[in-house]
Design a protein around this motif. Structure first.
Motif, short mmCIF file in Angstrom:
data_model
loop_
_atom_site.label_atom_id
_atom_site.label_comp_id
_atom_site.label_asym_id
_atom_site.label_seq_id
_atom_site.Cartn_x
_atom_site.Cartn_y
_atom_site.Cartn_z
N ILE A 174 -2.90 6.98 4.80
CA ILE A 174 -3.25 6.10 3.94
C ILE A 174 -2.14 5.21 3.28
CG2 ILE A 174 -4.26 5.69 1.46
CD1 ILE A 174 -5.97 8.02 2.06
N GLY A 182 -1.14 2.64 5.66
CA GLY A 182 -1.78 1.54 5.97
C GLY A 182 -1.85 0.59 4.84
N PHE A 183 -1.62 1.14 3.61
CA PHE A 183 -1.48 0.25 2.47
C PHE A 183 -0.18 -0.23 2.37
CE2 PHE A 183 -5.41 2.32 0.15
CZ PHE A 183 -6.02 1.44 0.88
N VAL A 228 2.69 0.96 1.70
CA VAL A 228 3.72 1.73 0.73
C VAL A 228 4.97 2.27 1.47
CG1 VAL A 228 4.19 3.68 -1.04
CG2 VAL A 228 1.92 2.38 -0.71
N HIS A 255 2.73 -6.08 0.31
CA HIS A 255 1.69 -6.77 0.55
C HIS A 255 1.29 -7.34 1.82
CE1 HIS A 255 -1.39 -9.71 -0.56
NE2 HIS A 255 -0.65 -10.65 -0.26
N ARG A 303 -0.16 -4.62 4.27
CA ARG A 303 -1.42 -4.18 4.07
C ARG A 303 -2.40 -5.46 4.50
NH1 ARG A 303 -5.69 -5.58 0.90
NH2 ARG A 303 -4.57 -7.39 -0.11
N ASP A 351 -2.58 -4.86 8.31
CA ASP A 351 -3.29 -3.76 8.70
C ASP A 351 -4.80 -4.08 8.59
OD1 ASP A 351 -5.16 -1.15 7.78
OD2 ASP A 351 -3.27 -0.52 8.95
N ARG A 366 -7.53 -3.12 7.39
CA ARG A 366 -8.54 -2.35 7.02
C ARG A 366 -8.76 -1.86 5.43
NH1 ARG A 366 -6.48 2.90 10.30
NH2 ARG A 366 -4.79 2.26 9.38
N PHE A 381 -10.38 0.36 2.19
CA PHE A 381 -10.08 1.85 1.81
C PHE A 381 -11.08 2.99 2.47
CE2 PHE A 381 -10.67 5.68 -0.85
CZ PHE A 381 -9.15 5.96 -1.09
N LEU A 393 -10.00 2.94 6.21
CA LEU A 393 -8.69 3.84 6.20
C LEU A 393 -8.75 5.15 5.93
CD1 LEU A 393 -5.55 3.18 6.70
CD2 LEU A 393 -5.48 2.73 4.27
#
Length: 417
Positions: A63, A66-67, A69, A201, A204, A207, A209, A211, A214
């Motif tokens: 996760i 994907g986001f 971070v 940003h 994300r 990607d 997707r 939440f 993901l």
């Protein structure tokens, strides 16, 4: 001497692999009851310890990637990771998760970064060599408390393991010095937190997707990986039992005893070395059962080396994970050998100073609560998350220091440096 032709080498490998497979099947037929019991033992270890300990970390890491971070941390920790280890800043995420959660999450995340193109092959081989480590809760709970009944020994194991790991990371920065490297982030005069947020940003959006998707993909991928890990654990549990039954373990012990004697290590520890060659938990357990007349410093040095080596079981898991990328297993295997030697050596030379410090500061009486914990508590994933945040905070402080120094150097000492 003429080199062996590729065709002949391939034929030799085919015969060797076939002989190993046939030997394993015949051994299972000869010892079905022992194979079944050892299989159940491996299944219990996987289901009660490995699965609940690693699943939250695998899902959370997917996760976070994907986001974006990881990209955020990459920008923040670039000034620390690239000069020190010659890997991009995103490697700090793998380092923190690997130190907090243990084998084989460092290899899993390194492979994922390589699949996403965030690191090169050479950088991946450097990164996985020192981030795929044991976790502190295993060394404190399972080894120090569970086997040796002395939580203070965990301090020595943890210090030796992680100091050796960082030294290994610095050594591995010289691995393939001319190998391909990912370009550093473009020069940007804005505040480093702002640059990190921008990178997060963009990642994300790339990607794409949501939440829900993901989370579903993270759970599916994580469970698949853990099923493979469980298969390796069960299979190696059976292999270790079968090798002991047919006497191969005793032959290996007899072969390694003269080597240990030559370097000044009591031969009573030969059995723990051979057991740890295959599986770290078994190796540590056997070392704890060595007669009391053998000095404890030798026992802990062997245990420390075994934990750093990690055993063929973990090696097989790592080889499987890395096989999905172009990261080679060979450099990782060599790095494990170096890590084992460094960890054992540091444990032995630091034994007296650390023991003296623990006794003088009366630290041996502090973690009494660990002795009262139920057996599975040492693998509680929430405690591992706490370790992960502590490691990330430490890396963040080091990075902030490096960033401030870079700004001061460029502003006040640019001409002199």
């Amino acid at each position: 001497m003429r080199p062996i032709s590729p065709v002949l080498r391939s034929q030799v490998y085919s015969i060797l692999y076939g002989a190993i497979a046939l030997f394993l099947v015949c051994s299972l037929i000869l010892y079905p009851e022992q194979a079944f019991q050892s299989s159940l033992k491996g299944l219990k270890i996987w289901w009660e310890i490995v699965f609940p300990a690693l699943l939250p970390f695998f899902i959370a890491s997917e996760i976070l990637i994907g986001f974006g971070v990881v990209h955020f941390l990459g920008v923040l920790l670039e000034p620390l990771m690239r000069p020190l280890f010659r890997v991009p800043g995103v490697g700090a995420f793998v380092l923190a998760m690997g130190l907090a959660s243990g084998y084989p999450i460092g290899a899993k995340l390194t492979a994922r970064l390589r699949e996403d193109g965030l690191i090169s092959r050479t950088e991946g081989e450097r990164l996985v060599s020192f981030t795929n480590t044991a976790d502190p809760l295993f060394m404190f709970g399972a080894v120090a408390v569970g086997f040796f009944h002395d939580v203070s020994l965990g301090v020595i194991l943890v210090v030796a393991h992680y100091v050796a790991s960082l030294l290994l990371g610095i050594l591995m920065r010289f691995h393939e010095p001319n190998g391909p490297s990912t370009p550093p982030p473009p020069a940007d005069s804005s505040f480093f937190l702002i640059r990190g947020l921008r990178a997060m940003h963009r990642a994300r959006l790339a990607d794409g997707r949501g939440f829900g998707q993901l989370m579903g993909d993270a759970i599916s991928t994580s469970i698949k990986t853990l099923l493979i890990i469980g298969g390796f654990i069960i299979m190696f549990s059976v292999v270790i039992e079968v090798l002991g039954r047919i006497g191969i373990t005793n032959l290996l012990i007899a072969a390694i005893s003269p080597l240990l004697l030559a370097i000044g290590i009591p031969t009573e520890l030969s059995a723990s070395v051979i057991a740890g060659l295959f599986e770290i938990t078994l190796g540590a357990q056997v070392a704890s059962q060595v007669p009391a007349h053998v000095d404890i410093s030798y026992k802990m040095a062997i245990v420390s080396a075994v934990i750093a080596w990690s055993g063929f079981s973990v090696h097989a898991q790592v080889a499987n994970i890395l096989s999905k990328t172009d990261i080679r297993y060979g450099p990782y295997c060599i790095a494990r050998l170096i890590h084992g030697v460094l960890a054992g050596w540091i444990t032995f030379i630091a034994w007296e100073p650390i023991q003296h410090y623990l006794v003088s500061s009366k630290m041996t009486t502090l973690p009494v609560f660990l002795r009262a914990l139920p057996a599975p508590e040492w693998s509680e994933w929430s405690i591992r998350i706490h370790w992960g945040w502590c490691i990330l905070l430490l890396l963040g402080l080091l990075t902030l220091t490096a960033t401030l120094w870079e700004r001061i150097k460029n502003r006040y000492f640019k001409d002199s440096l």
